[in-house]
Each structure stands twice: as C-alpha cells, then as structure tokens.
Write an enzyme that holds these catalytic residues in place. Structure first.
Site, short mmCIF file in Angstrom:
data_model
loop_
_atom_site.label_atom_id
_atom_site.label_comp_id
_atom_site.label_asym_id
_atom_site.label_seq_id
_atom_site.Cartn_x
_atom_site.Cartn_y
_atom_site.Cartn_z
N ASP A 40 -27.44 4.83 -12.25
CA ASP A 40 -28.91 4.85 -12.31
C ASP A 40 -29.43 4.50 -13.70
O ASP A 40 -30.54 3.98 -13.84
CB ASP A 40 -29.43 6.22 -11.91
N LYS B 123 -18.12 -0.70 -32.36
CA LYS B 123 -17.74 0.64 -31.94
C LYS B 123 -18.48 1.68 -32.77
O LYS B 123 -18.52 1.61 -34.00
CB LYS B 123 -16.22 0.82 -32.10
N ALA C 273 -21.82 0.25 -2.97
CA ALA C 273 -21.44 0.51 -4.37
C ALA C 273 -22.15 1.74 -4.91
O ALA C 273 -23.27 2.07 -4.51
CB ALA C 273 -21.77 -0.71 -5.23
N ASN D 129 -18.62 5.96 -13.06
CA ASN D 129 -18.51 7.03 -12.08
C ASN D 129 -17.16 6.93 -11.38
O ASN D 129 -16.36 6.05 -11.67
CB ASN D 129 -19.68 6.99 -11.09
N PHE E 211 -26.24 3.33 1.13
CA PHE E 211 -25.41 4.54 1.13
C PHE E 211 -26.11 5.60 0.30
O PHE E 211 -26.78 5.29 -0.70
CB PHE E 211 -24.03 4.26 0.55
N LYS F 295 -36.57 3.70 -0.14
CA LYS F 295 -35.96 2.41 -0.51
C LYS F 295 -36.43 1.26 0.37
O LYS F 295 -36.31 0.10 0.00
CB LYS F 295 -34.44 2.51 -0.43
N ASP G 156 -33.00 -1.08 -9.31
CA ASP G 156 -32.65 -0.49 -8.02
C ASP G 156 -32.28 -1.63 -7.07
O ASP G 156 -33.15 -2.30 -6.51
CB ASP G 156 -33.84 0.31 -7.47
N ILE G 157 -30.99 -1.84 -6.90
CA ILE G 157 -30.53 -3.00 -6.14
C ILE G 157 -30.92 -2.90 -4.67
O ILE G 157 -31.41 -3.86 -4.07
CB ILE G 157 -29.00 -3.16 -6.30
N LEU G 158 -30.69 -1.73 -4.08
CA LEU G 158 -31.03 -1.55 -2.66
C LEU G 158 -32.51 -1.78 -2.41
O LEU G 158 -32.88 -2.54 -1.51
CB LEU G 158 -30.61 -0.14 -2.23
#
Length: 404
Positions: A277, A287, A273, A209, A326, A344, A307-309
């Site tokens: 997802d 490759k 960060a 991203n 965030f 969360k 899901d880290i948070l």
C-alpha cells in the site's frame, strides 16, 4: 482437455531426448494416449524399453520391419494420431522435414501424415542461429508446422544461448493450447497478477510482504488450461513460470500497474498479487548508513502506492468484462471483503484469512469466501490449485462456457 487424445511422439537423437520420458509421463497423467517412434540416434540417449514402459505401447523404430508393416504400416501409424509431436527436434530432422526427405521411419511418418505437427527444437546455439536452420524453420512455418521453444540457457556442450528444448510442461501446455481451440475460455484474454511487490528504501533495502505467489500462479495456470490467453504480471517470487503463460516480471507497485495497463485489453482480470500500500516517498540513491552510536535513527516518509485493482476496475474504456480482486484479511474476513468490493468497483472479491496460524502465506492451501453482488459464497478449505480450478470454472460459468 487431453483425455482420449492420441499423440504420436517422434524422438530424435539429441541429449534433450531424456526429457521425452517426462513428457510422456505428463501427457499420460492427463489422459492422452502416447505412441512413440524413435530415430536410430535417439537410442543413444534413451532406450526403447523406457519409452515402452511409460507409454504402455509398442515403440516403433524400423521402417523396414515386416512385422510392423504387417500389423499397422507407417501410413496408418502417422494418420491414426490426433497430433504429431517431434521432441526433441534436432537440426538434422528439421532439415529433413524441410527438404521432404524420408530416409527412416521418423521422417517417413512426417512426410506421410495429414495431421498437424508440433516440433520442440533442441540443438547447440550455433546450430540454432545458423542461416540454414533459420531458413528451414521459415519453410516449415509456411507449411503450418507449429513450434514450442527453444529456451535460452546453459547447454550440455558448455555454451549458453537459445537452443535448449522447452521443458516438458511447456510442451504439454502447447499441446493443450492446440486442442484447446474449443476449450471453455478459448478466445478470451486474461490478466493475472501474482506475488508481492518490493518497494525500495535504498539500493539495498526494501519494503515487502510474505506473499509466495502460489495462488496467483495457480490461477494463471488454470485459466491457461481452460483455453484463455494469459498474461501473468508477477513480483519477485521463487516459482517457475507457468507453462503456456506470458510472464512479465516487475518489482514495484508502479511497475505492476504499468505492466497491467500494457496487458490490456483483456476480458478477465484477476488481481491476486499482494501489492504494498505504501512506498518510501524518496528512495535514497545510496545505502543509508547506520548512525553513529547514540545517533538518531533515520526517519522514513511514506507515499501511497497506486491502487491497481481500483484503477483497472474504474476504467471508462477498455475495462475487462470481469474484474476480480483478492482481500487478504486477518479478521471479519467476509465483511471487510464485501466493503472492499464496493469501494474498489470490481465485480468479485476472493477473500482469504491470512492471520497467523492459517498458513495461507507461503502455504499450499487456502480458505476462500467469494463475494459478488449476489452475496457471499463460502468455499471449503482447498489446495491453491483447487481454488484456481474452481475459480476458472466459475469464470467459465460467468461467460456462459461450462468447464469440465
């Protein structure tokens, strides 16, 4: 934190002495008063006039100057400082310090002082690794001398390795840490995440991203300046490491979660960060080749990333006292952020609009909505550094420690 502090900077003779000019400038812009003493060999690399111009004070050079001894004397010069900084600290001056020699003004100041000393070593890699230098460092550490650096990298002599003097902002951070024993967040540990994650498709391609990491890095810097011991877990960014912060570099979301778990326990966790997802369910070992003309495009199957948070916020044991997430939204920013906070299980959410035209991703400014259990607080458009400082102040208030 440094406003009104008196720093005696001793500049010894090495090529890294040119960094002492930037160090003086950085200390002065933070409100510190800087007075300089130079060795004779230091004058081969920087001029007394340059240091005098930046410090707006006299530069001291000669142990046997009748004028200097009459006006102040080397004893008072060393004792009127709040901290003595030796930068660069060459192998020679470190050896003299360890041996208690006082054969010039610089070493006499160091021997005559009752104040603490912070040294920033700078020398050739072979000099740094030599047994004599390492023995001298052990002696000085036992006597309470503090050190910052050295770093590893290319050297003026053409060699590579440890021995490069710490960068001026790293030295400033070490000085702030010394004076930060009574800082608002002193004694607290903080975990911050920053930047994007890259999820590999094959050895060449990835899903990522547009996160620059600027906001997360600014938060890590602000918390460190407020006295917290900060660990920054960051994805691939083109930013320098924040001074005074422990940095752990990762690429994928799974690596970020593992690094965050390893950084616990912490009192504060700020998840800035932009974590992907989804990841490819099966990373190709080679490759993926473009199909022949008319052939079908490859199909990618996806798996959900951790899901880290939510993982850290939901810990039964070892959960940070304050968990902040965030929410990067493109519509109904505050509404979606409030729902995310409840979902969360975190304490606060900082919501920002990242829709096209806002310039949030990669830009230097941000518009924040702070969502807590008490409602939503709308902040004006601020630079990312100002957002970080405002957040650090709110965290200080939360822990009952007012920030300035």
């Amino acid at each position: 934190m440094l406003a009104g502090k008196r720093i005696l900077l001793i500049v010894s003779g090495g090529i890294a002495a040119y960094k002492s000019l930037e160090l003086v400038r950085r200390l002065r812009e933070r409100g510190a008063a800087v007075r300089c003493a130079m060795t004779t060999s230091a004058e081969q690399f920087v001029t007394p006039l340059s240091l005098q111009a930046l410090t707006e004070d006299k530069v001291y050079r000669d142990l046997f100057s009748l004028t200097d001894e009459s006006e102040m004397g080397h004893i008072n010069l060393s004792r009127q400082a709040d901290l003595i900084v030796v930068a660069p600290a060459t192998a020679n001056i470190l050896a003299k310090m360890a041996g208690g020699l006082a054969d010039d003004l610089a070493t006499t100041l160091l021997l005559a002082t009752d104040k603490e000393v912070l040294a920033a070593p700078a020398m050739n890699v072979r000099m740094w690794t030599h047994a004599a230098t390492q023995a001298n460092l052990d002696i000085l550490r036992q006597r309470g001398v503090r050190f910052v650096g050295p770093n590893e990298g290319d050297m003026a002599c053409g060699e590579y390795g440890p021995g490069r003097m710490a960068e001026p902002l790293e030295i400033v951070a070490a000085i702030e840490s010394y004076f930060g024993k009574g800082a608002p967040l002193a004694g607290l540990r903080a975990l911050v995440t920053s930047g994007p994650t890259y999820e590999a498709i094959d050895p060449v391609r990835f899903i990522g991203n547009r996160s620059s990491g600027k906001q997360g890095h600014a938060i890590a810097t602000a918390l460190a300046r407020a006295g917290a011991a900060v660990t920054l877990v960051c994805g691939p960014v083109a930013l320098p490491d924040p001074a005074g912060v422990k940095v752990v570099r990762i690429e994928s979301a799974r690596e970020m979660l593992a690094a965050c778990e390893s950084a616990l326990p912490a009192d504060i966790a700020v998840f800035a960060a932009a974590v992907a997802d989804w990841r490819v369910a099966q990373e190709a070992p080679q490759k993926i080749k473009k199909p022949a003309e008319g052939g079908a495009a490859p199909t990618l199957s996806f798996a959900e990333n951790p899901d880290i948070l939510a993982s850290i916020a939901g810990l039964k044991q070892g959960r940070p006292a304050l968990v902040i997430g965030f929410a990067a939204e493109t519509e109904k920013v505050a509404e979606h952020a409030a729902a995310k906070r409840a979902r969360k299980g975190c304490d606060w959410i900082l919501a920002n609009d990242v829709s096209a035209g806002t310039g949030t991703f990669g830009g230097d400014a941000n518009t924040i909505h702070l969502v807590t259990e008490n409602g939503t607080e709308d902040w004006p458009r601020l630079t990312k550094q100002q957002v970080a400082e405002r957040l650090a102040a709110r965290i200080g208030d939360h822990f009952g420690k007012k920030t300035t």
